[in-house]
Each structure stands twice: as C-alpha cells, then as structure tokens.
Write an enzyme that holds these catalytic residues in place. Structure first.
Site, short mmCIF file in Angstrom:
data_model
loop_
_atom_site.label_atom_id
_atom_site.label_comp_id
_atom_site.label_asym_id
_atom_site.label_seq_id
_atom_site.Cartn_x
_atom_site.Cartn_y
_atom_site.Cartn_z
CB CYS A 114 -0.97 0.01 1.18
SG CYS A 114 -2.17 -1.31 1.06
CG HIS A 250 -3.22 3.68 1.62
ND1 HIS A 250 -3.69 3.23 0.41
CD2 HIS A 250 -3.24 2.61 2.47
CE1 HIS A 250 -4.00 1.95 0.52
NE2 HIS A 250 -3.74 1.55 1.75
CG ASN A 280 -6.59 -0.76 0.99
OD1 ASN A 280 -5.87 -0.38 0.07
ND2 ASN A 280 -6.11 -1.16 2.15
N1 ACO Z 1 -18.42 -8.06 9.11
C1 ACO Z 1 -18.83 -8.23 10.39
N2 ACO Z 1 -17.97 -8.42 11.41
C2 ACO Z 1 -16.66 -8.45 11.12
C3 ACO Z 1 -16.17 -8.29 9.81
C4 ACO Z 1 -17.12 -8.10 8.78
N3 ACO Z 1 -16.76 -7.92 7.49
N4 ACO Z 1 -14.83 -8.37 9.83
C5 ACO Z 1 -14.48 -8.56 11.11
N5 ACO Z 1 -15.57 -8.61 11.90
C6 ACO Z 1 -15.64 -8.81 13.34
C7 ACO Z 1 -14.42 -9.51 13.89
O1 ACO Z 1 -14.53 -10.90 13.74
C8 ACO Z 1 -14.46 -9.07 15.34
O2 ACO Z 1 -15.38 -9.88 16.03
P1 ACO Z 1 -15.07 -10.40 17.51
O3 ACO Z 1 -14.95 -9.16 18.35
O4 ACO Z 1 -16.26 -11.23 17.82
O5 ACO Z 1 -13.77 -11.17 17.41
C9 ACO Z 1 -15.03 -7.66 15.29
O6 ACO Z 1 -15.66 -7.55 13.99
C10 ACO Z 1 -14.00 -6.56 15.46
O7 ACO Z 1 -12.88 -6.83 14.61
P2 ACO Z 1 -11.64 -5.86 14.54
O8 ACO Z 1 -10.65 -6.40 13.57
O9 ACO Z 1 -11.13 -5.54 15.92
O10 ACO Z 1 -12.34 -4.55 13.94
P3 ACO Z 1 -11.73 -3.13 13.68
O11 ACO Z 1 -12.58 -2.10 14.28
O12 ACO Z 1 -10.25 -3.07 13.96
O13 ACO Z 1 -11.90 -2.96 12.08
C11 ACO Z 1 -10.57 -3.16 10.06
C12 ACO Z 1 -11.30 -3.88 11.20
C13 ACO Z 1 -11.58 -2.44 9.24
C14 ACO Z 1 -9.83 -4.21 9.24
C15 ACO Z 1 -9.53 -2.17 10.64
O14 ACO Z 1 -8.81 -2.79 11.66
C16 ACO Z 1 -8.56 -1.62 9.62
O15 ACO Z 1 -8.92 -0.90 8.72
N6 ACO Z 1 -7.26 -1.90 9.79
C17 ACO Z 1 -6.20 -1.34 8.99
C18 ACO Z 1 -6.16 -1.84 7.60
C19 ACO Z 1 -5.02 -1.19 6.87
O16 ACO Z 1 -4.80 0.01 6.94
N7 ACO Z 1 -4.18 -1.96 6.21
C20 ACO Z 1 -2.98 -1.40 5.64
C21 ACO Z 1 -3.04 -1.24 4.25
S1 ACO Z 1 -3.46 -2.68 3.38
C22 ACO Z 1 -2.05 -3.29 2.53
O17 ACO Z 1 -0.92 -2.90 2.72
C23 ACO Z 1 -2.31 -4.40 1.59
#
Ligand code: ACO
Length: 323
Positions: A114, A250, A280
């Site tokens: 990314c 990004h 993304n």
């Molecule tokens: N639908 C419903 N529930 C979901 C989903 C979904 N699609 N995905 C995850 N959940 C659930 C999880 O299982 C978890 O449930 P649990 O509490 O029962 O275990 C709950 O939602 C919370 O999950 P988290 O991962 O803690 O949620 P968070 O608020 O952190 O959001 C997200 C997740 C959107 C992925 C976020 O963490 C994020 O954007 N992270 C950064 C991503 C990023 O910037 N990546 C870098 C670039 S990508 C690259 O380089 C290729």
C-alpha cells in the site's frame, strides 16, 4: 536553480463492475452497516475476468498523457507500483510500455504494497533530479480481488481494483518551497512486522496465496506512523502543517484517515477522501485520489499536498509536492 519533478497530468481507470457492500451479505456473516461504520467503505470496483493490472495501468497512463497533452514518445521511464503484476515476470511496467507503443526508455515495478505509490514517486523524483529522465509516468495499479480469501470477512470486504497515474516532468525551480513539483520524500520500513499483513503464497512457495491481515494491529501502527512520516516530509520541504492545502492519504479506512488528520492538526475539509467509492486499492489508492481530487476541482495548480501511506512490510512513507 533546482530540477523539480512536476506533475503535468493525472489520470485514472476503474473497472466497470461496481460491488456494493450489501452484495457480501449473501455469502458472509457481514452487513453494509458493519463495513460502512468500521471502514467507511460503501462500494468498490472489481476487474472483469481477463482484465489485468497492466491493462488498467495502461488505461490510467493514457488518461494522464492526454491530460498533459503528451504522447508515449515523450516519456523516458515508467514506474509501476504494484503487488499484483500480471505475471511473475516481466514487470507490469514493461507490459505497459509495450501497450503504450513505447519502443525506447525504460520501465520497472516497485513493490511496497500500500506504500508502493509513495515509494514509486520517490524513485521517479530521484530519476528526474539526477538527470536520468525528463519525463516519468508513475502508475499505481492493483487487482487485489485476485488475492482475496472470499471466506474471510475481515479482509475481503475491504479491497478493490483500479489504477491511477501521474506524468512527471523535469522543470527548473528556484529551490524554495514555492516551487511546483516534489519538494520532499520520506520512506520507512520495518520487516519485523511481516506477520501483520502478508500474502501466504508466492513464487518460491508455489501458490498465489491469499491476503492475511491482523487489521486491528495494523490500525494501531497506522495513525502514529502516518502522522510522523508526514511531519518529517513537511519539515524536509521547509513547510508547516498550516501551509498544507490537501492531505491525500492512502485510502484504507476512514477512521485511519480521520485519526491521522486529527493528529496532524488538520480538519477533514483538507483531506481528499475516495475510500467510500474505491475501497482499499493498495498502491493505486493515492494516484486514484489525486486524479479524482483534481477532476472534482478540489486540488488546483499551486496547492501544497502531502500524501502518506502504510502497508505490508510494514512499509510506510510520505511525499510533499506542490501541484
Ligand atoms: N463483518 C462483520 N464483522 C466483522 C467483519 C465483517 N466484514 N470483519 C471482522 N468482523 C468482526 C471480527 O470478527 C471481530 O469480532 P469479535 O470481536 O467477535 O472477534 C469484530 O468484527 C472486530 O474486529 P476488529 O478487527 O477488531 O475490527 P476493527 O474495528 O479493527 O476494524 C478493520 C477492522 C476495518 C480491518 C480495521 O482494523 C482496519 O482498517 N485496519 C487497517 C487496515 C489497513 O490500513 N491496512 C494497511 C493497508 S493494506 C495493505 O498494505 C495491503
């Protein structure tokens, strides 16, 4: 006088197929509401069968050349930022070179996930500053839909496909922060964090693999590292946050975008946001946002921009440029 790499054209390409969040509800335990509130994403584009990263990159490059009033014969080099090239080799960049009908110059890929477009811009800037090239096409292009695990709701709803391109040209500046063009860059990586975000396959393991991400861990690193790299690049450029017209981040998650802007002390009306429509798109997200931001009339000639990105590696960085 200082040789500057100045943006003289921007363009982008998005595949025709648009997938709304609600479509995932049929196959996954998820909802439009969850995806929207946790990530800010409402829809994304997915490449058609047979449509490749180099095809999309070429379309974006053609749009950038058209916007600049230039042809492929005016280009010395092509740098493509991608983690999803068509083939293991040759590079997507040489495939774009052929598709544009270019028979001279040179082309290569940059792989920093990314953060790829920020790395590619820094490389193109160095090529221009050193006199190696007069005009460089810098492209970010990805087909992340090909490396999704469609049973993993925590990743497959977040990514999309697309391409964006800038044409950079060597121009003489005064050597001050009033110059147009790239003013400063800052690149970082820390390979100790590999397990937070990676693809569990590759050439030497003999399978393409799928994207794996510990999203909440990446999130923790993102805001802090992005604000810091942006500040470093701004300081190197000799400007302050008060001088910034647009943050072009990004586009991974609206909450990361908001958190970074807040940490930098800048309001959201100074941020170009496209994550709701593109998801993304990894290395394509910044050039897509630049091209869309310019087309919307947000980004205007002379505006001071800071772009920042973080991704697998971890790799992260920022570029300060005057549009
Ligand atoms: N639908 C419903 N529930 C979901 C989903 C979904 N699609 N995905 C995850 N959940 C659930 C999880 O299982 C978890 O449930 P649990 O509490 O029962 O275990 C709950 O939602 C919370 O999950 P988290 O991962 O803690 O949620 P968070 O608020 O952190 O959001 C997200 C997740 C959107 C992925 C976020 O963490 C994020 O954007 N992270 C950064 C991503 C990023 O910037 N990546 C870098 C670039 S990508 C690259 O380089 C290729």
């Amino acid at each position: 006088m200082t040789r500057r790499a100045v943006v003289i054209g921007a363009g982008h390409y998005l595949p025709e197929r648009i997938v709304e969040n609600a479509e995932f509800e049929a196959t996954l335990e998820t909802s439009d509401e969850w995806i929207r509130s946790r990530s800010g994403i409402e829809r994304r584009h997915f490449a058609a069968e047979g449509e490749t990263t180099s095809n999309m990159a070429t379309r974006a490059a053609e749009a950038a050349l058209k916007a600049a009033g230039r042809s492929a014969a005016d280009v010395d080099a092509i740098v493509v930022a991608t983690s999803t090239a068509d083939l293991t080799f040759p590079s997507a960049a040489t495939m774009v070179q052929a598709q544009l009908g270019m028979t001279s110059g040179f082309a290569f890929d940059v792989q920093a996930v990314c953060a790829g477009f920020v790395y590619a811009l820094a490389n193109a800037n160095a090529l221009i500053a050193s006199g190696q090239a007069e005009r460089v096409l810098v492209i970010g292009a990805e087909t992340f839909s090909r490396i999704m695990d469609w049973t993993d709701r925590s990743t497959c709803v977040l990514f999309g496909d697309g391409a964006g391109a800038l044409l950079l040209e060597a121009q003489e500046g005064e050597g001050t922060s009033d110059d147009r063009g790239i003013l400063a860059t800052d690149l970082n990586s820390d390979g100790r964090y590999k397990d937070l975000l990676y693809v569990d396959g590759g050439v030497s393991t003999q399978n393409t693999g799928h994207l794996r991400m510990q999203g909440n861990q990446v999130f923790r690193h993102a805001v802090e590292k992005l604000a810091k790299t942006a500040h470093t690049a701004l300081e190197r450029a000799g400007v302050g946050t008060q001088d910034v017209d647009w943050i072009v981040p990004h586009q991974a998650n609206i909450r990361i975008i908001q958190g970074t802007a807040k940490k930098m002390g800048l309001p959201m009306d100074k941020v170009v946001v496209t994550v709701q429509d593109h998801g993304n798109t990894s290395a394509a997200s910044i050039p897509l946002a630049l091209s869309v931001g310019a087309a919307r009339g947000q980004i205007k000639p002379g505006d001071l921009l800071v772009t920042e990105a973080i991704g697998g590696g971890l790799a992260w960085g920022a570029v300060v440029l005057r549009w």
